[in-house]
Motif scaffolding. Structure first.
Motif, PDB file in Angstrom:
ATOM      1  N   ALA A 229      51.546  39.733  37.801  1.00 27.62           N
ATOM      2  CA  ALA A 229      51.681  41.138  37.470  1.00 27.62           C
ATOM      3  C   ALA A 229      53.057  41.375  36.821  1.00 27.62           C
ATOM      4  O   ALA A 229      53.915  40.501  36.873  1.00 27.62           O
ATOM      5  CB  ALA A 229      51.571  41.951  38.753  1.00 27.62           C
ATOM      6  N   GLY A 230      53.249  42.576  36.288  1.00 23.89           N
ATOM      7  CA  GLY A 230      54.552  42.930  35.732  1.00 23.89           C
ATOM      8  C   GLY A 230      55.530  43.211  36.867  1.00 23.89           C
ATOM      9  O   GLY A 230      55.147  43.796  37.886  1.00 23.89           O
ATOM     10  N   TYR A 231      56.770  42.804  36.672  1.00 25.43           N
ATOM     11  CA  TYR A 231      57.771  42.978  37.733  1.00 25.43           C
ATOM     12  C   TYR A 231      57.974  44.454  38.094  1.00 25.43           C
ATOM     13  O   TYR A 231      58.018  44.821  39.264  1.00 25.43           O
ATOM     14  CB  TYR A 231      59.126  42.376  37.296  1.00 25.43           C
ATOM     15  CG  TYR A 231      60.186  42.561  38.349  1.00 25.43           C
ATOM     16  CD1 TYR A 231      60.269  41.689  39.430  1.00 25.43           C
ATOM     17  CD2 TYR A 231      61.091  43.619  38.286  1.00 25.43           C
ATOM     18  CE1 TYR A 231      61.218  41.862  40.426  1.00 25.43           C
ATOM     19  CE2 TYR A 231      62.044  43.804  39.273  1.00 25.43           C
ATOM     20  CZ  TYR A 231      62.113  42.925  40.338  1.00 25.43           C
ATOM     21  OH  TYR A 231      63.044  43.109  41.325  1.00 25.43           O
ATOM     22  N   ALA A 232      58.109  45.299  37.075  1.00 24.97           N
ATOM     23  CA  ALA A 232      58.545  46.675  37.325  1.00 24.97           C
ATOM     24  C   ALA A 232      57.543  47.492  38.134  1.00 24.97           C
ATOM     25  O   ALA A 232      57.940  48.281  38.999  1.00 24.97           O
ATOM     26  CB  ALA A 232      58.855  47.383  36.007  1.00 24.97           C
ATOM     27  N   HIS A 233      56.229  47.338  37.859  1.00 21.76           N
ATOM     28  CA  HIS A 233      55.240  48.207  38.511  1.00 21.76           C
ATOM     29  C   HIS A 233      54.174  47.452  39.307  1.00 21.76           C
ATOM     30  O   HIS A 233      53.301  48.085  39.897  1.00 21.76           O
ATOM     31  CB  HIS A 233      54.537  49.079  37.460  1.00 21.76           C
ATOM     32  CG  HIS A 233      55.462  49.794  36.538  1.00 21.76           C
ATOM     33  ND1 HIS A 233      55.764  49.312  35.280  1.00 21.76           N
ATOM     34  CD2 HIS A 233      56.174  50.940  36.690  1.00 21.76           C
ATOM     35  CE1 HIS A 233      56.624  50.138  34.701  1.00 21.76           C
ATOM     36  NE2 HIS A 233      56.891  51.125  35.527  1.00 21.76           N
TER      37      HIS A 233
ATOM     38  N   GLY B  74      52.727  34.998  34.725  1.00 15.00           N
ATOM     39  CA  GLY B  74      52.415  35.056  36.154  1.00 15.00           C
ATOM     40  C   GLY B  74      53.593  34.564  36.969  1.00 15.00           C
ATOM     41  O   GLY B  74      53.419  34.055  38.074  1.00 15.00           O
ATOM     42  N   CYS B  75      54.787  34.710  36.412  1.00  7.86           N
ATOM     43  CA  CYS B  75      55.981  34.206  37.109  1.00  7.86           C
ATOM     44  C   CYS B  75      56.026  34.715  38.546  1.00  7.86           C
ATOM     45  O   CYS B  75      56.227  33.959  39.485  1.00  7.86           O
ATOM     46  CB  CYS B  75      57.251  34.634  36.373  1.00  7.86           C
ATOM     47  SG  CYS B  75      57.584  33.589  34.951  1.00  7.86           S
ATOM     48  N   ILE B  76      55.814  36.026  38.685  1.00  7.20           N
ATOM     49  CA  ILE B  76      55.945  36.570  40.045  1.00  7.20           C
ATOM     50  C   ILE B  76      54.597  36.683  40.749  1.00  7.20           C
ATOM     51  O   ILE B  76      54.528  36.660  41.976  1.00  7.20           O
ATOM     52  CB  ILE B  76      56.700  37.927  40.028  1.00  7.20           C
ATOM     53  CG1 ILE B  76      57.288  38.228  41.408  1.00  7.20           C
ATOM     54  CG2 ILE B  76      55.820  39.077  39.549  1.00  7.20           C
ATOM     55  CD1 ILE B  76      58.422  39.203  41.408  1.00  7.20           C
ATOM     56  N   GLY B  77      53.509  36.759  39.951  1.00  6.82           N
ATOM     57  CA  GLY B  77      52.229  37.047  40.582  1.00  6.82           C
ATOM     58  C   GLY B  77      51.251  35.900  40.708  1.00  6.82           C
ATOM     59  O   GLY B  77      50.401  35.886  41.601  1.00  6.82           O
ATOM     60  N   ALA B  78      51.340  34.917  39.811  1.00  7.20           N
ATOM     61  CA  ALA B  78      50.236  33.958  39.695  1.00  7.20           C
ATOM     62  C   ALA B  78      50.027  33.102  40.940  1.00  7.20           C
ATOM     63  O   ALA B  78      48.914  32.671  41.215  1.00  7.20           O
ATOM     64  CB  ALA B  78      50.439  33.067  38.469  1.00  7.20           C
ATOM     65  N   TRP B  79      51.089  32.843  41.702  1.00  8.21           N
ATOM     66  CA  TRP B  79      50.886  32.066  42.925  1.00  8.21           C
ATOM     67  C   TRP B  79      50.252  32.933  44.016  1.00  8.21           C
ATOM     68  O   TRP B  79      49.310  32.529  44.704  1.00  8.21           O
ATOM     69  CB  TRP B  79      52.210  31.455  43.426  1.00  8.21           C
ATOM     70  CG  TRP B  79      51.954  30.562  44.594  1.00  8.21           C
ATOM     71  CD1 TRP B  79      52.122  30.871  45.915  1.00  8.21           C
ATOM     72  CD2 TRP B  79      51.388  29.241  44.571  1.00  8.21           C
ATOM     73  NE1 TRP B  79      51.709  29.827  46.704  1.00  8.21           N
ATOM     74  CE2 TRP B  79      51.251  28.813  45.908  1.00  8.21           C
ATOM     75  CE3 TRP B  79      50.987  28.384  43.540  1.00  8.21           C
ATOM     76  CZ2 TRP B  79      50.731  27.565  46.250  1.00  8.21           C
ATOM     77  CZ3 TRP B  79      50.464  27.138  43.879  1.00  8.21           C
ATOM     78  CH2 TRP B  79      50.347  26.743  45.216  1.00  8.21           C
ATOM     79  N   LEU B  80      50.741  34.151  44.167  1.00  9.15           N
ATOM     80  CA  LEU B  80      50.295  35.018  45.270  1.00  9.15           C
ATOM     81  C   LEU B  80      48.912  35.632  45.028  1.00  9.15           C
ATOM     82  O   LEU B  80      48.098  35.724  45.958  1.00  9.15           O
ATOM     83  CB  LEU B  80      51.343  36.129  45.469  1.00  9.15           C
ATOM     84  CG  LEU B  80      51.080  37.145  46.578  1.00  9.15           C
ATOM     85  CD1 LEU B  80      51.103  36.471  47.952  1.00  9.15           C
ATOM     86  CD2 LEU B  80      52.118  38.264  46.537  1.00  9.15           C
ATOM     87  N   LEU B  81      48.643  36.064  43.808  1.00  8.49           N
ATOM     88  CA  LEU B  81      47.429  36.849  43.537  1.00  8.49           C
ATOM     89  C   LEU B  81      46.131  36.134  43.944  1.00  8.49           C
ATOM     90  O   LEU B  81      45.247  36.772  44.533  1.00  8.49           O
ATOM     91  CB  LEU B  81      47.385  37.287  42.061  1.00  8.49           C
ATOM     92  CG  LEU B  81      48.430  38.346  41.666  1.00  8.49           C
ATOM     93  CD1 LEU B  81      48.491  38.513  40.150  1.00  8.49           C
ATOM     94  CD2 LEU B  81      48.149  39.693  42.328  1.00  8.49           C
ATOM     95  N   PRO B  82      45.966  34.822  43.688  1.00 10.47           N
ATOM     96  CA  PRO B  82      44.719  34.175  44.130  1.00 10.47           C
ATOM     97  C   PRO B  82      44.531  34.232  45.651  1.00 10.47           C
ATOM     98  O   PRO B  82      43.404  34.343  46.129  1.00 10.47           O
ATOM     99  CB  PRO B  82      44.885  32.726  43.641  1.00 10.47           C
ATOM    100  CG  PRO B  82      45.814  32.838  42.477  1.00 10.47           C
ATOM    101  CD  PRO B  82      46.772  33.926  42.852  1.00 10.47           C
TER     102      PRO B  82
END
Ligand SMILES: Cc1ncc(COP(=O)(O)O)c(C=O)c1O
Length: 499
Positions: free
Chosen positions: A196-200, A224-232
């Motif tokens: 996801a986007g960092y800001a929102h 997916g720097c911040i989201g790709a590991w967690l989102l799945p």
């Protein structure tokens, strides 16, 4: 960047005008060395305890112990040449295979272990430029939503690619597909979507972007720097997460940091490419000098193998179940926060975050003052300036150590809202507003000290460069043009590193 984003619990030591030490003539004892390091550390943001809503990802002491042991074991190894240290090649291939599986990539998907999100994003830009060149595009363009991370601007500036900004919807903060399509041209080499986007904490419409990318033969990088590991893991737990990975036709590369929600040591990220041909464009080789032949998969040449070993160790120590449990605790805390914030009538959440990245705006309370009030109560939150249709806001990033802090934080947040409403700051005076309005990038170096003094900072040797309360400073910065802000940030760094 400190000047516009920090809202520190305490003023960092390094801004207090403390002079750098000279090297001692005789070496110090181990005790003395560590006593000095302890002393230096005293004003740092606490990395334990869950009161920082940013910067740290703390999966607990057991994970720390595993990470530290792996880091120490691999400290002396040099990632410059994996033929000399074959275990490094093995560690990297293991990590990349795990990452590829996690993002539903087939055997054709390949990758690179990098030093962090910024390097992963920059290498995606480099690969796109090279592929564009191979197709005869001389003046490459990057279609970049205004919500995309600054790392892509960095890549574009370093590699001579022109950024074409793309608007986002003012309510959802997802990329505006019509604007994206309108700006897609013969020189476009890459478009970026965030998951996801960092800001929102919002996921861009990756499927629609992929369709467009495929139709027009343009690369699509998913950040997916911040989201790709967690989102799945969140998807597995039943959260509504739209597909954003290699299952989506048209997605050609994905960046995914392991030093964020995979809890690896800082310096750990992966960049995955749809195939080896595309990845080759990110590589660097040089045989045109008198020394050893150089071939690098990343921007660094000699590099520590410690993050690689630390990442491998944590991935294997936690395993799927370990990550799932941590993801569940983050999900629960995020839900509690979203509900608690929405229940406060003075506050509103920007967009609909798909993970624990929460931007809190207000029409009735000065949000930068809210940051100061929270800092006074020992919470670290990050002020985000207004940009591209996103109003100024307070940013929270939820990580496992925060999970049990949602309730006390919400209680303090409510108190701080009352406090700030009861005694709103006057805001920058007319003189300051005029000075800010007239400031150009060229004037920044000359007027920096004066400006800092006008917002209550610059107290000399003892006082610190930045004021303890940052609301006035942030309000002034918020008024400046992007170029002036950037000049100011550089000047700040230049003053900070005065040695
Ligand atoms: C979406 C996104 N992309 C890129 C980055 C840059 O990562 P790093 O700070 O590891 O360079 C970040 C950092 O927070 C991020 O959230």
């Amino acid at each position: 960047m400190p000047l516009d984003t920090r809202c520190h619990v305490a003023t960092p030591l390094s801004t207090k005008g403390v002079h750098a030490m000279a090297m001692p003539q005789q070496g110090m004892s181990t005790d003395e060395v560590f006593a000095r390091l302890d002393e230096y550390r005293q004003d740092d943001l606490p990395v334990k305890g869950g009161r920082a809503w940013g910067f740290v990802y703390d999966a607990g002491p057991e994970v720390d112990a595993v990470k530290q042991r792996a880091v120490v074991t691999y400290l002396g190894k040099n990632g410059l040449d994996p033929t000399v240290f074959p275990s490094l090649e093995r560690l990297e291939n293991d990590i990349l295979a795990i990452a590829r599986d996690h993002l539903n990539g087939g055997e054709e998907v390949v990758g690179t272990f990098t030093s962090g999100g910024t390097e992963s994003c920059m290498l995606a830009v480099k690969a796109a430029r090279e592929r564009g060149r191979a197709k005869g595009i001389e003046e490459p363009e990057l279609l970049l939503p205004v919500t995309a991370h600054a790392a892509f601007h960095k890549g574009a500036r370093y590699f001579g690619v022109k950024v074409v900004p793309v608007a986002v919807d003012p309510e959802s903060f997802m990329v505006d597909l019509a604007d994206l399509e309108a700006k897609l041209g013969p020189s476009t080499v890459l478009m970026v979507g965030s998951a996801a986007g960092y800001a929102h904490g919002v996921i861009d419409p990756i499927e629609a972007m992929g369709k467009l990318a495929k139709e027009r033969d343009v690369l699509l990088h998913v950040d997916g720097c911040i989201g790709a590991w967690l989102l799945p893991f969140l998807a597995e737990l039943g959260e509504d997460i739209p597909p954003f990975d290699f299952r989506v036709p048209g997605v050609t590369s994905i960046s995914m940091d392991l030093h964020k929600y995979a809890y690896a040591p800082k310096g750990s990220s992966v960049l995955l490419f749809r195939d080896a041909e595309l990845r080759r464009h990110s590589y660097f080789a040089c045989a045109g000098w008198t020394g050893y032949s150089v071939v690098n998969t990343t921007m660094q040449s000699t590099k520590s193998a410690a993050p690689l070993a630390g990442a491998w160790a944590v991935l294997h120590y936690l395993g799927h179940e370990g990550y799932r449990k941590l993801a569940a605790s983050i999900r629960d805390a995020t839900r509690a926060l979203l509900e608690g914030i929405e229940a406060q009538e003075d506050l509103r959440i920007l967009g609909a975050p798909k993970m624990g990245l929460i931007a809190i705006a207000s029409d009735t309370v000065e949000v930068f003052q809210l940051c100061d009030a929270l800092a006074a109560r020992g919470w670290y939150v990050q002020p985000q300036l207004a940009y591209g249709g996103s109003p100024k806001n307070v940013h929270l990033m939820v990580e496992p150590a925060n999970a049990r802090m949602a309730e006390p934080f919400l209680a303090d947040l409510a108190e701080c809202v009352r406090e700030v409403k009861a005694s709103p700051a006057e805001g920058p005076n007319e003189m300051l507003v005029q000075a800010a309005k007239m400031l150009t990038p060229e004037m920044v170096e000359q007027r920096f000290d004066e400006l800092i003094a006008m917002v209550g900072g610059g107290g000399g040797e003892e006082g610190g460069m930045l004021p303890k309360e940052r609301a006035g400073l942030n309000a002034v910065i918020d008024m400046l043009s992007t170029e002036t802000k950037e000049a100011l940030l550089k000047e700040f760094m230049s003053k900070l590193y005065r040695a």
